[in-house]
Write a protein that holds these residues in place. Structure first.
Motif, PDB file in Angstrom:
ATOM      1  N   GLY A 196     -63.599  50.880  16.515  1.00 18.83           N
ATOM      2  CA  GLY A 196     -63.970  51.453  18.119  1.00 18.83           C
ATOM      3  C   GLY A 196     -63.180  50.953  19.453  1.00 18.83           C
ATOM      4  O   GLY A 196     -63.006  49.287  19.070  1.00 18.83           O
ATOM      5  N   ARG A 197     -63.139  51.543  20.297  1.00 19.36           N
ATOM      6  CA  ARG A 197     -62.518  50.848  21.404  1.00 19.36           C
ATOM      7  C   ARG A 197     -63.178  51.766  22.478  1.00 19.36           C
ATOM      8  O   ARG A 197     -63.306  53.026  22.836  1.00 19.36           O
ATOM      9  N   ASP A 198     -62.917  51.440  23.416  1.00 18.33           N
ATOM     10  CA  ASP A 198     -63.647  51.827  25.312  1.00 18.33           C
ATOM     11  C   ASP A 198     -62.774  51.693  25.954  1.00 18.33           C
ATOM     12  O   ASP A 198     -63.025  52.407  27.429  1.00 18.33           O
ATOM     13  N   ARG A 199     -61.478  52.150  25.845  1.00 16.79           N
ATOM     14  CA  ARG A 199     -60.913  51.975  27.163  1.00 16.79           C
ATOM     15  C   ARG A 199     -59.298  53.087  25.891  1.00 16.79           C
ATOM     16  O   ARG A 199     -59.361  53.065  24.883  1.00 16.79           O
ATOM     17  N   ASP A 200     -58.225  53.167  26.668  1.00 13.46           N
ATOM     18  CA  ASP A 200     -57.366  53.708  25.650  1.00 13.46           C
ATOM     19  C   ASP A 200     -56.860  54.947  25.192  1.00 13.46           C
ATOM     20  O   ASP A 200     -57.163  55.046  23.938  1.00 13.46           O
ATOM     21  N   PHE A 201     -57.940  56.240  26.029  1.00 14.78           N
ATOM     22  CA  PHE A 201     -58.130  57.013  25.170  1.00 14.78           C
ATOM     23  C   PHE A 201     -57.315  58.452  24.091  1.00 14.78           C
ATOM     24  O   PHE A 201     -56.775  59.144  25.053  1.00 14.78           O
ATOM     25  N   ASP A 202     -56.168  57.081  23.748  1.00 16.55           N
ATOM     26  CA  ASP A 202     -55.212  58.597  23.202  1.00 16.55           C
ATOM     27  C   ASP A 202     -55.291  57.817  21.188  1.00 16.55           C
ATOM     28  O   ASP A 202     -54.636  57.335  21.087  1.00 16.55           O
ATOM     29  N   PHE A 203     -54.731  59.106  20.721  1.00 13.42           N
ATOM     30  CA  PHE A 203     -54.687  59.299  19.491  1.00 13.42           C
ATOM     31  C   PHE A 203     -53.304  58.795  18.991  1.00 13.42           C
ATOM     32  O   PHE A 203     -53.222  57.705  18.007  1.00 13.42           O
ATOM     33  N   ALA A 204     -52.404  58.844  19.948  1.00 12.16           N
ATOM     34  CA  ALA A 204     -50.820  58.656  19.817  1.00 12.16           C
ATOM     35  C   ALA A 204     -50.912  57.291  20.171  1.00 12.16           C
ATOM     36  O   ALA A 204     -49.289  56.907  20.171  1.00 12.16           O
ATOM     37  N   LEU A 205     -51.423  56.316  21.063  1.00 12.97           N
ATOM     38  CA  LEU A 205     -51.534  55.023  21.517  1.00 12.97           C
ATOM     39  C   LEU A 205     -50.707  54.358  20.292  1.00 12.97           C
ATOM     40  O   LEU A 205     -51.321  53.954  19.144  1.00 12.97           O
ATOM     41  N   ALA A 206     -49.303  53.797  20.117  1.00 15.90           N
ATOM     42  CA  ALA A 206     -48.930  53.203  19.133  1.00 15.90           C
ATOM     43  C   ALA A 206     -49.826  51.582  18.483  1.00 15.90           C
ATOM     44  O   ALA A 206     -49.777  51.382  17.427  1.00 15.90           O
ATOM     45  N   THR A 207     -50.126  51.014  19.568  1.00 11.23           N
ATOM     46  CA  THR A 207     -50.658  49.569  19.090  1.00 11.23           C
ATOM     47  C   THR A 207     -52.269  49.505  20.376  1.00 11.23           C
ATOM     48  O   THR A 207     -52.441  48.752  20.574  1.00 11.23           O
ATOM     49  N   PRO A 208     -53.032  49.815  19.750  1.00  6.30           N
ATOM     50  CA  PRO A 208     -53.743  50.050  20.711  1.00  6.30           C
ATOM     51  C   PRO A 208     -55.468  49.272  19.921  1.00  6.30           C
ATOM     52  O   PRO A 208     -54.999  48.696  18.815  1.00  6.30           O
ATOM     53  N   GLU A 209     -56.186  48.105  20.846  1.00  2.00           N
ATOM     54  CA  GLU A 209     -56.742  47.716  20.433  1.00  2.00           C
ATOM     55  C   GLU A 209     -58.473  47.711  20.003  1.00  2.00           C
ATOM     56  O   GLU A 209     -59.022  47.736  21.129  1.00  2.00           O
ATOM     57  N   ASN A 210     -58.277  47.965  18.721  1.00  2.00           N
ATOM     58  CA  ASN A 210     -60.264  48.413  18.457  1.00  2.00           C
ATOM     59  C   ASN A 210     -60.379  46.758  17.574  1.00  2.00           C
ATOM     60  O   ASN A 210     -59.640  45.965  17.199  1.00  2.00           O
ATOM     61  N   ARG A 211     -61.705  47.137  17.651  1.00  2.00           N
ATOM     62  CA  ARG A 211     -62.743  46.389  17.275  1.00  2.00           C
ATOM     63  C   ARG A 211     -63.942  46.544  16.641  1.00  2.00           C
ATOM     64  O   ARG A 211     -64.236  47.686  16.673  1.00  2.00           O
ATOM     65  N   PHE A 212     -64.880  45.936  15.844  1.00  2.00           N
ATOM     66  CA  PHE A 212     -65.577  46.541  14.457  1.00  2.00           C
ATOM     67  C   PHE A 212     -66.759  45.915  15.525  1.00  2.00           C
ATOM     68  O   PHE A 212     -67.116  45.651  16.349  1.00  2.00           O
ATOM     69  N   THR A 213     -67.225  47.634  15.142  1.00  2.00           N
ATOM     70  CA  THR A 213     -68.538  47.618  16.052  1.00  2.00           C
ATOM     71  C   THR A 213     -69.713  47.769  14.357  1.00  2.00           C
ATOM     72  O   THR A 213     -70.785  47.038  15.336  1.00  2.00           O
ATOM     73  N   ILE A 214     -69.822  48.107  14.294  1.00  2.00           N
ATOM     74  CA  ILE A 214     -70.267  47.812  12.584  1.00  2.00           C
ATOM     75  C   ILE A 214     -69.782  46.152  11.728  1.00  2.00           C
ATOM     76  O   ILE A 214     -68.584  46.122  11.657  1.00  2.00           O
ATOM     77  N   PRO A 215     -70.696  45.294  11.282  1.00  2.00           N
ATOM     78  CA  PRO A 215     -70.015  44.160  10.622  1.00  2.00           C
ATOM     79  C   PRO A 215     -68.968  44.629   9.340  1.00  2.00           C
ATOM     80  O   PRO A 215     -69.382  45.953   8.690  1.00  2.00           O
ATOM     81  N   PRO A 216     -67.899  44.411   9.176  1.00  2.00           N
ATOM     82  CA  PRO A 216     -66.888  44.580   8.617  1.00  2.00           C
ATOM     83  C   PRO A 216     -67.536  45.061   6.853  1.00  2.00           C
ATOM     84  O   PRO A 216     -66.912  45.743   6.509  1.00  2.00           O
ATOM     85  N   HIS A 217     -68.109  43.985   6.693  1.00  2.00           N
ATOM     86  CA  HIS A 217     -68.463  43.745   5.649  1.00  2.00           C
ATOM     87  C   HIS A 217     -70.401  45.398   5.129  1.00  2.00           C
ATOM     88  O   HIS A 217     -70.713  45.256   3.484  1.00  2.00           O
ATOM     89  N   MET A 218     -69.659  46.001   6.124  1.00  2.81           N
ATOM     90  CA  MET A 218     -71.069  46.798   6.085  1.00  2.81           C
ATOM     91  C   MET A 218     -70.659  48.251   6.288  1.00  2.81           C
ATOM     92  O   MET A 218     -69.743  48.144   6.711  1.00  2.81           O
ATOM     93  N   ALA A 219     -71.294  48.923   5.328  1.00  2.00           N
ATOM     94  CA  ALA A 219     -70.346  50.576   5.074  1.00  2.00           C
ATOM     95  C   ALA A 219     -71.553  51.526   5.533  1.00  2.00           C
ATOM     96  O   ALA A 219     -73.257  51.116   5.042  1.00  2.00           O
ATOM     97  N   VAL A 220     -72.029  52.534   5.877  1.00  2.00           N
ATOM     98  CA  VAL A 220     -72.563  53.278   6.633  1.00  2.00           C
ATOM     99  C   VAL A 220     -72.448  54.892   5.112  1.00  2.00           C
ATOM    100  O   VAL A 220     -71.778  55.742   5.485  1.00  2.00           O
ATOM    101  N   MET A 221     -73.653  54.691   4.448  1.00  2.00           N
ATOM    102  CA  MET A 221     -73.452  56.076   3.601  1.00  2.00           C
ATOM    103  C   MET A 221     -74.605  56.857   4.037  1.00  2.00           C
ATOM    104  O   MET A 221     -75.036  56.974   4.468  1.00  2.00           O
ATOM    105  N   GLU A 222     -73.831  58.150   3.820  1.00  2.00           N
ATOM    106  CA  GLU A 222     -74.693  59.579   4.321  1.00  2.00           C
ATOM    107  C   GLU A 222     -74.526  60.119   3.643  1.00  2.00           C
ATOM    108  O   GLU A 222     -73.839  61.157   2.742  1.00  2.00           O
TER     109      GLU A 222
END
Length: 295
Positions: A196-222
């Protein structure tokens, strides 16, 4: 301000619009969440596939889910979750699929997700992206059918009365299974690459800067059910030593980006370290490892 598509009662046009199907969708369900390594998530998915079907909207490899969350300057919705209020709500705009090619006409869902005791309730309406932002950002009335009136007015009341504003974007890759036969009310999802990100709140942004908010080797099962969890799901969770967790992707983003202090429910990489790397794949001593979460 765009006029509401509601003619005066008693007119021929009014009689015609009563037959227009509402785009409003609502449902209630119970949700159980587990945090599992992605490798184990794949094993569980394969095991569940013996008794469940792949969601028709879930291709091999899954699909993208992106949500723009709104909150007050004081993070009212965040604190309601942390404090465990029996009735709490969240407002978000959600896009399904890749963000490549998102335009003003792309369909998105404006959704109110609320919790009443242990029951999760979702109500949402599908709108063009520009219209959804007109409602939630510009705080303007948008065209709607008579059946959608209550929901649209509730969204507008929330954003104006609570001074809601875009606060965080979350995104992940989701695979979904649905129950068959007597388990038609069952749905199990696996979310990975949660970022996710805490800025650039536009889905159409060409090059958004996201980062993992949950370790990438983990998954959430619901596990999502309308009434009661099937016994064989409970058995599977016990056999695989799965522990229920209180994890919210929105809360995780708020805390990961330092918008609020980390709570006791925060998922940190130190709490779920990655599996050990085989010696033959260890990077040379002079090479720095890639920073987890960077992308």
């Amino acid at each position: 301000m765009a006029p509401s598509r509601e003619p005066a009662p008693g007119t021929p046009e009014d009689a015609e619009t009563q037959h227009v199907a509402s785009r409003l969708h609502a449902f209630n369900r119970f949700e159980l969440k587990y945090l599992v390594p992605v490798e184990q998530a794949a094993e569980i998915r394969d095991e569940l596939s013996e008794r469940m079907d792949r969601d028709l909207n879930s291709p091999a490899g899954g699909y993208g889910v992106w949500s723009l969350y709104y909150d007050s300057p004081q993070l009212r919705f965040y604190w309601e979750k942390i404090e465990g209020l029996k009735f709490r709500r969240k407002l978000r705009i959600r896009h399904y699929g890749a963000l490549d090619g998102v335009s003003d006409e792309s369909p998105v869902c404006v959704e109110i997700k609320q919790r009443v005791n242990r029951v999760t309730q979702k109500r949402r309406i599908t709108l063009p992206y520009a219209t959804a932002r007109q409602l939630c950002d510009a705080r303007e009335m948008v065209e709607h059918s008579p059946g959608e009136r209550g929901f649209v007015h509730e969204v507008l009341d929330l954003v104006v009365r609570l001074n809601l504003r875009p606060t965080a974007i979350t995104g992940y890759q989701r695979e979904a299974l649905v129950g068959r036969g007597s388990d038609t009310g069952l749905r199990v999802t696996f979310d990975r690459r949660i970022r996710g990100r805490d800025r650039d709140f536009d889905f159409a942004l060409a090059t958004p800067e996201n980062r993992f908010t949950i370790p990438p080797h983990m998954a959430v099962m619901e596990v999502k059910v309308n009434e009661r969890t099937p016994y064989w799901i409970t058995d599977l969770a016990a056999r695989r030593n799965l522990d229920l967790v209180r994890v919210s992707k929105y809360v995780q983003s708020i805390e990961a980006f330092g918008l609020a202090p980390r709570s006791v429910f925060h998922v940190d990489e130190a709490d779920c370290p990655p599996p050990p790397t085989p010696l033959d794949t260890q990077p040379p001593a002079h090479e720095a490892p890639v920073k987890a979460g960077a992308q």
